[in-house]
Design a protein around this motif. Structure first.
Motif, PDB file in Angstrom:
ATOM      1  N   ALA A  79       0.738  -1.291  -0.091  1.00 34.87           N
ATOM      2  CA  ALA A  79      -0.267  -0.332  -0.010  1.00 34.87           C
ATOM      3  C   ALA A  79       0.923   1.531  -0.086  1.00 34.87           C
ATOM      4  O   ALA A  79       0.545   2.385  -0.574  1.00 34.87           O
ATOM      5  CB  ALA A  79      -1.016   0.051   1.267  1.00 34.87           C
ATOM      6  N   ALA A  80       1.827   1.201   0.660  1.00 32.59           N
ATOM      7  CA  ALA A  80       2.793   2.419   0.775  1.00 32.59           C
ATOM      8  C   ALA A  80       3.316   2.912  -0.860  1.00 32.59           C
ATOM      9  O   ALA A  80       3.175   4.179  -0.902  1.00 32.59           O
ATOM     10  CB  ALA A  80       4.048   2.224   1.660  1.00 32.59           C
ATOM     11  N   ILE A  81       3.971   1.848  -1.328  1.00 30.56           N
ATOM     12  CA  ILE A  81       4.353   2.458  -2.694  1.00 30.56           C
ATOM     13  C   ILE A  81       3.258   2.641  -3.574  1.00 30.56           C
ATOM     14  O   ILE A  81       3.519   3.689  -4.556  1.00 30.56           O
ATOM     15  CB  ILE A  81       5.167   1.241  -3.204  1.00 30.56           C
ATOM     16  CG1 ILE A  81       6.173   1.717  -4.547  1.00 30.56           C
ATOM     17  CG2 ILE A  81       4.489  -0.010  -3.499  1.00 30.56           C
ATOM     18  CD1 ILE A  81       7.027   2.773  -4.289  1.00 30.56           C
ATOM     19  N   SER A  82       2.036   2.171  -3.685  1.00 31.68           N
ATOM     20  CA  SER A  82       1.061   2.572  -4.291  1.00 31.68           C
ATOM     21  C   SER A  82       0.347   3.817  -4.047  1.00 31.68           C
ATOM     22  O   SER A  82       0.252   4.723  -5.019  1.00 31.68           O
ATOM     23  CB  SER A  82      -0.157   1.557  -4.169  1.00 31.68           C
ATOM     24  OG  SER A  82       0.370   0.322  -4.809  1.00 31.68           O
ATOM     25  N   ALA A  83       0.446   4.318  -2.759  1.00 31.36           N
ATOM     26  CA  ALA A  83      -0.126   5.396  -2.493  1.00 31.36           C
ATOM     27  C   ALA A  83       1.095   6.348  -2.948  1.00 31.36           C
ATOM     28  O   ALA A  83       0.778   7.827  -3.375  1.00 31.36           O
ATOM     29  CB  ALA A  83      -0.351   5.674  -1.046  1.00 31.36           C
ATOM     30  N   ALA A  84       2.411   6.200  -2.660  1.00 35.89           N
ATOM     31  CA  ALA A  84       3.270   7.257  -3.066  1.00 35.89           C
ATOM     32  C   ALA A  84       3.329   7.386  -4.802  1.00 35.89           C
ATOM     33  O   ALA A  84       3.273   8.575  -5.138  1.00 35.89           O
ATOM     34  CB  ALA A  84       4.836   6.590  -2.900  1.00 35.89           C
ATOM     35  N   VAL A 224      -6.161   2.043  -0.717  1.00 42.37           N
ATOM     36  CA  VAL A 224      -5.064   2.680  -1.249  1.00 42.37           C
ATOM     37  C   VAL A 224      -5.880   4.055  -2.272  1.00 42.37           C
ATOM     38  O   VAL A 224      -6.895   3.744  -2.456  1.00 42.37           O
ATOM     39  CB  VAL A 224      -4.603   1.900  -2.498  1.00 42.37           C
ATOM     40  CG1 VAL A 224      -3.623   2.677  -3.604  1.00 42.37           C
ATOM     41  CG2 VAL A 224      -3.391   0.830  -1.696  1.00 42.37           C
ATOM     42  N   PRO A 225      -5.100   5.052  -2.517  1.00 45.83           N
ATOM     43  CA  PRO A 225      -5.822   6.389  -3.050  1.00 45.83           C
ATOM     44  C   PRO A 225      -6.434   5.656  -4.514  1.00 45.83           C
ATOM     45  O   PRO A 225      -5.654   5.185  -5.323  1.00 45.83           O
ATOM     46  CB  PRO A 225      -4.967   7.311  -2.898  1.00 45.83           C
ATOM     47  CG  PRO A 225      -3.801   6.969  -2.156  1.00 45.83           C
ATOM     48  CD  PRO A 225      -3.780   5.588  -1.911  1.00 45.83           C
ATOM     49  N   ALA A 226      -7.396   6.332  -4.757  1.00 45.91           N
ATOM     50  CA  ALA A 226      -8.011   5.817  -6.125  1.00 45.91           C
ATOM     51  C   ALA A 226      -7.267   6.294  -7.488  1.00 45.91           C
ATOM     52  O   ALA A 226      -6.409   7.440  -7.153  1.00 45.91           O
ATOM     53  CB  ALA A 226      -9.310   6.212  -6.457  1.00 45.91           C
ATOM     54  N   ALA A 248     -12.577   7.472 -15.757  1.00 46.02           N
ATOM     55  CA  ALA A 248     -12.905   7.734 -14.352  1.00 46.02           C
ATOM     56  C   ALA A 248     -12.128   6.963 -13.339  1.00 46.02           C
ATOM     57  O   ALA A 248     -12.088   5.743 -13.398  1.00 46.02           O
ATOM     58  CB  ALA A 248     -14.458   7.458 -14.087  1.00 46.02           C
ATOM     59  N   ALA A 249     -11.832   7.578 -12.369  1.00 56.50           N
ATOM     60  CA  ALA A 249     -11.078   6.794 -11.380  1.00 56.50           C
ATOM     61  C   ALA A 249     -11.875   5.725 -10.678  1.00 56.50           C
ATOM     62  O   ALA A 249     -13.031   5.902 -10.530  1.00 56.50           O
ATOM     63  CB  ALA A 249     -10.399   7.731 -10.192  1.00 56.50           C
TER      64      ALA A 249
END
Ligand SMILES: NC(=O)c1ccc[n+]([C@@H]2O[C@H](COP(=O)([O-])OP(=O)(O)OC[C@H]3O[C@@H](n4cnc5c(N)ncnc54)[C@H](OP(=O)(O)O)[C@@H]3O)[C@@H](O)[C@H]2O)c1
Length: 253
Positions: A79-84, A224-226, A248-249
């Protein structure tokens, strides 16, 4: 198609996509690995290894390397790398696509208990002999359990604290239903704990658990942020070849 593509890797899908992109004329793919796996499978195209040093550094790296598009094909629990990636691609003005295999879905006969985190899974397991297939990190949340017996299966041996009554099994999928049935029988497993990684390669344990009436504690994917997202390598290739449109996200399931 975009010329220089950063592919955040660590999954089979990323490896497949790297091979397809490396074979595409005019495309340069750079697969990025965290560097946790001791003997990673060989990748087509260029690679880089190690963290970027945070989202600000990733944004700076995208600009310095003149990256045209980012595909986040990391594991659904990274999740961290995906959010980054979401933040950094926005900062650098580089289009981002998430490539995520769909999660697993319970069917008739399944006895699944969905749990939000590994720590929550460790409290009140519905069994005494546990098959743990949650990877090699985060296992310390089970370490205080003195009563249950654990069979811990992971690709690489875990390095943190483990429960007192535990046996390690290092193995890499794909796994088969007969093989998983034999494993559950042999060790008299009465509860399976796993993460909702999705995919066919490791799904046989779920079929075996259903056939034997073994309950499954299923850890949900972290939020995780869209961002624009697809489920297959073919869709990711289509996104690139169509100039990285911004649909669209959708985000993760
Ligand atoms: N988590 C799992 O269950 C799992 C399972 C199978 C494979 N993997 C793979 O293992 C890797 C690490 O997973 P994780 O859960 O530890 O990730 P994470 O918690 O999301 O990331 C932790 C840090 O590791 C670095 N990092 C992670 N993936 C990277 C990549 N592909 N390239 C460069 N740096 C990366 C980043 O460091 P900086 O902040 O310094 O940039 C990130 O902040 C991922 O590539 C993932 O695809 C994970």
């Amino acid at each position: 198609m975009s010329n220089r593509v950063l592919l955040l890797g660590g999954t089979g899908e990323a490896r497949q996509l790297a091979a397809r992109l490396a074979a595409t004329p005019g495309v340069e793919v750079i697969t990025s690995l965290a560097g946790r796996t001791r003997d990673p499978a060989r990748l087509e195209g260029a690679t880089r290894t190690g963290g970027f040093g945070g989202r600000g550094q990733l944004a700076a790296w995208l600009t310095a390397e003149r990256i045209d598009a980012v595909i986040d094909a990391t594991h659904p629990f990274a999740a961290a790398i995906s959010a980054a990636a979401v933040t950094a691609s926005g900062q650098a003005g580089v289009p981002l696509l998430q490539l995520r295999r769909p999660g697993w879905t319970a069917g008739p006969g399944d006895d699944w208990r969905r749990i939000p985190t590994l720590a929550a899974a460790a409290t009140g397991l519905p069994g005494e002999r546990v098959l743990l297939t949650v990877g090699r990190t985060g296992l310390e949340v089970f370490a205080a359990d003195q009563r249950r017996w654990f069979l811990i299966r992971s690709v690489q041996a875990p390095d943190g604290p483990l429960p007192a009554r535990a046996r390690l099994l290092t193995a890499r999928g794909p796994f088969t239903v007969p093989g998983e049935l034999a494993l559950l029988h042999e060790h008299e497993i009465d509860v399976l704990v796993t993460k909702d990684s999705g995919g066919e390669l490791t799904a046989a344990k779920l079929t075996a658990a259903r056939q034997l009436g073994v309950p499954v504690v299923m850890v949900d994917r972290p939020p995780v942020p869209a961002a624009p997202a697809v489920a297959t390598v073919a869709e990711a290739l289509a996104w690139l070849s169509h100039g990285c449109p911004a649909p669209a996200a959708r985000g993760r399931d």
